[in-house]
Design a protein around this motif. Sequence first.
Motif, mmCIF file in Angstrom:
data_model
loop_
_atom_site.group_PDB
_atom_site.id
_atom_site.type_symbol
_atom_site.label_atom_id
_atom_site.label_comp_id
_atom_site.label_asym_id
_atom_site.label_seq_id
_atom_site.Cartn_x
_atom_site.Cartn_y
_atom_site.Cartn_z
ATOM 1 N N THR B 43 0.829 -1.205 0.000
ATOM 2 C CA THR B 43 0.000 0.000 0.000
ATOM 3 C C THR B 43 0.862 1.253 0.000
ATOM 4 O OG1 THR B 43 -1.795 -1.140 1.121
ATOM 5 C CG2 THR B 43 -1.770 1.244 1.292
ATOM 6 N N ASP B 158 -6.027 -0.758 -4.765
ATOM 7 C CA ASP B 158 -5.510 -1.309 -3.514
ATOM 8 C C ASP B 158 -6.496 -2.329 -2.951
ATOM 9 O OD1 ASP B 158 -4.193 -1.910 -1.227
ATOM 10 O OD2 ASP B 158 -4.123 0.121 -0.432
ATOM 11 N N GLU B 159 -6.203 -3.589 -3.149
ATOM 12 C CA GLU B 159 -7.067 -4.683 -2.699
ATOM 13 C C GLU B 159 -8.536 -4.382 -2.960
ATOM 14 O OE1 GLU B 159 -6.048 -6.583 0.863
ATOM 15 O OE2 GLU B 159 -3.975 -5.905 0.838
HETATM 16 MG MG LIG Z 1 -2.335 -2.487 2.226
#
Ligand SMILES: [Mg+2]
Lengths: 265, 349
Positions: B43, B158-159
Motif C-alpha cells: 500500500t 488497492d485490494e
Molecule cells: Mg495495504
Amino acid sequence: MKKLFKIDVWAWFWGILALLYFFLPMYGTLDFSLRMQKGQISFLAYQTVLADPQFMESFRYSVIMGLISVSLSVILFVPTVYWIYLKLPNLRPVMEAITLLPFIIPVIVYVFGLIRTFSGPPFELTLTPFKTDILITAGYIVLSMPFMFRAIDVGMRAIDVRTLTEAAQSLGSNWFQVLFDVIFPNLRVAILSGALISFALVMGELILGDFLVRPALGPYMVLVGRDHAYEPAALAIISYALTWVCLGLIMYFSRGKNTQQLTGR
Amino acid sequence: MSFLKLTNVYKLFTEIPAVEDFNLEAEQGEFISFLGPSGCGKTTTLRMVAGFEMPSSGQITISGKDLTYVPPNKRNVGMVFQSYALFPNMTVAENIGYGLKASGKPKAEIKQRVEEMLELIHLGNLGARFPSQLSGGQQQRVALARALAIRPQVLLLDEPLSALDAKIRVELRQEIRRIQQQLGITTIYVTHDQEEALSLSDRVVVMSQGRIEQVGTPAEIYTTPSTEFVARFVGQINLLPIHVVDQPAGLVKVGQQPVRTSRSVNYSDEKALRLAIRPEELNPGHREDANNLTGVVETVTYLGSIVRIRVLIEGNSVLMDLFNERRLRLPAVGESFELNFDTDACWLL
Ligand SMILES: [Mg+2]
Ligand SMILES: Nc1ncnc2c1ncn2[C@@H]1O[C@H](COP(=O)(O)OP(=O)(O)OP(=O)(O)O)[C@@H](O)[C@H]1O
C-alpha cells in the motif's frame, strides 16, 4: 401472555406520568398566559409582548447575533475538526476536552474574564456597541462549542473522512473542492443539528448579554419577568415554540434519504 | 523507454523502512500486481505512486515526467480503494462525473463520458441511484468507472476485491482485466491473494518486508521462484534437506534415497541447500525413468477437487496433491507409500 399485558400497563402508566410531568406545567403557563383579560380567554398578553418595541428589538438583535455566531462557528469548526480527523487524529481527545470547558467554567466567571481581558487597552472592545458585538459573538461561539464540536464529530465519524478526501484528491480536487463538494454535503445533517442547538442557545442566553449590556432577548425576558405577570408566561410559551421549531427542523432534516446516504461508506 | 518508473524508492515512517530499494519499470498498458504478506509495503508503494505519501528518497516518473513530489490532484492517476470510497452525497452518475466536474469540463462532455463509463461497467440503468442503494460489487464497479472517467495515465487499485464475497470477487476480477485490456491502461494492482495476482497480471512483483523479492510473469514466479520466500508464499512447496553426491551431475541424496536434478548444483552460497518441489509435481507409484522416494502416509485430506496426501520421507513431511478422480485409490494412513517425480520438476534452493 399475562406477563406481556402487565408490562404493557406499566409502560403506559409511566409514559403517561412522564407526559403529565412534562406537559402539565406547560399547560398551566399556556392557560395563564391566555387570561390577561379578566374572565375570558384572549391573546392580549401575546399582543402586548409583540407590540412592545423593546421585544421586537431584542428579538431581532438575538436572531441576528445567533445567525452570525452560528455561521462563524460552522466555518470555524468544520475545517478544524476535519483537519484533526485527517492529519492529527491523536489530538481529537484534547479537542474534545477543550470544547467541554464552557460546561465546566461558569458563564459568569467567563464573562468577567472577558470583560477584564478585553475592555482595557489594547483591545478596548467594550467602548462602542459594535465592538461589544464582536466580543459577544466570540463569546457565543465559545458557549456553543460543546454542541457544535460534538455534532460535527459524530458526523465525521459516520464517513470515512480520509479515504473520501483521497478519492476526491486523486480525481483532481484541491482542498477547497474537497471541503465543499465532499465534506460539507456529507456533514449537512450534523452541521444543521449543531447549528440549530447553538442558535437556540444564543436565543436564550442571558448572562453575556446582560453583563455586556447589549439588547439581547435573554436579559429582556428577565426584565419583563420582574415587572409583569402575564407577559412572561406568553414569552415563555413563545420561546418554547421557538425551541421546538428548531428541534422540529433538526428532526426533519435528519430524516429521509439523507440518513440513508450517510451510511454509504 | 518505460512508461511508469520507480527508481530507488525508499520510505521511512518511523524506524523500520516501509519500502526499500524499490526499482520497477512498467510498460504502457501493462498490468502489474504487488503481491506480499500484510505489512510488506504494498500500500505504501502504491500511495507513493498516487501522491498520498512522499518517498523519503528515490524518484517516480510517469511518461518521462518526474512526479515524485507532485501533489495527488495534479498527477492524473486513478485510484480504487478497498472500501470503495464513493461519495455518499452524490448519485452514481455524479460520482463518475465528479473528476471531470472538478476540473471544470463542460456539462455535455461530462454527461457523455458518464454514459460511456456506465456502459463500460454494465450498469447503464443505475446512474440515478445513490451508492447506499447498490451492492458492494456494484459500488466497486462505480468506483472503477469514477477512477477511469478522468482518463488517468495510470490506474491504481488497492485490494479492491477483498471486501467482497468469493463469487463476486472472481467475477469482478475478470471484469477489471477486461476493462483494463480494452482501455490499454497501465495498472498497478495490490493484493495479498496469490490467485488474483497470478490470474490477472502481465507481471507480478512479490514483496517482503519492504523489498522486492522477485519480479516476473505469473509463470516465472510460480515455476522458478528465485528465493525461498517466493517459493513458500506463492503456492505450496516442499523443501527437503539434502546432501550433495555428485555436483556436476546434479546428483543429491534425501536421507539415503538418491535424487537426480536437471540443474547442476550451485555451491555459490554457504547456506544448506534444499530440494524444492511443488506438491502437484508428485505422482503416486514407482516410475523407472523418474526420481522415486519412499515413505509412510501421515494424513490424507479431502479438499474437493484435489486430495492432499502427507507422506513422511526420511523424517520430512512431504505434501502431494492429486486430482480427485473417481478411479483414485487413496492410501491408508500408516501405509508404506512410494511416489515419483521428473528430474526437471525439482530444483535446489
Ligand atoms: Mg495495504
Ligand atoms: N502512516 C504510517 N505511519 C507509520 N507507519 C506506517 C504508516 N503506513 C504504513 N506504515 C508501516 O509501513 C509498513 C508497510 O505498510 P503497508 O500499509 O504498505 O503494508 P501492506 O503491504 O499494504 O499491508 P496490508 O496487506 O496489510 O495492507 C507497515 O509496517 C506499516 O506499519
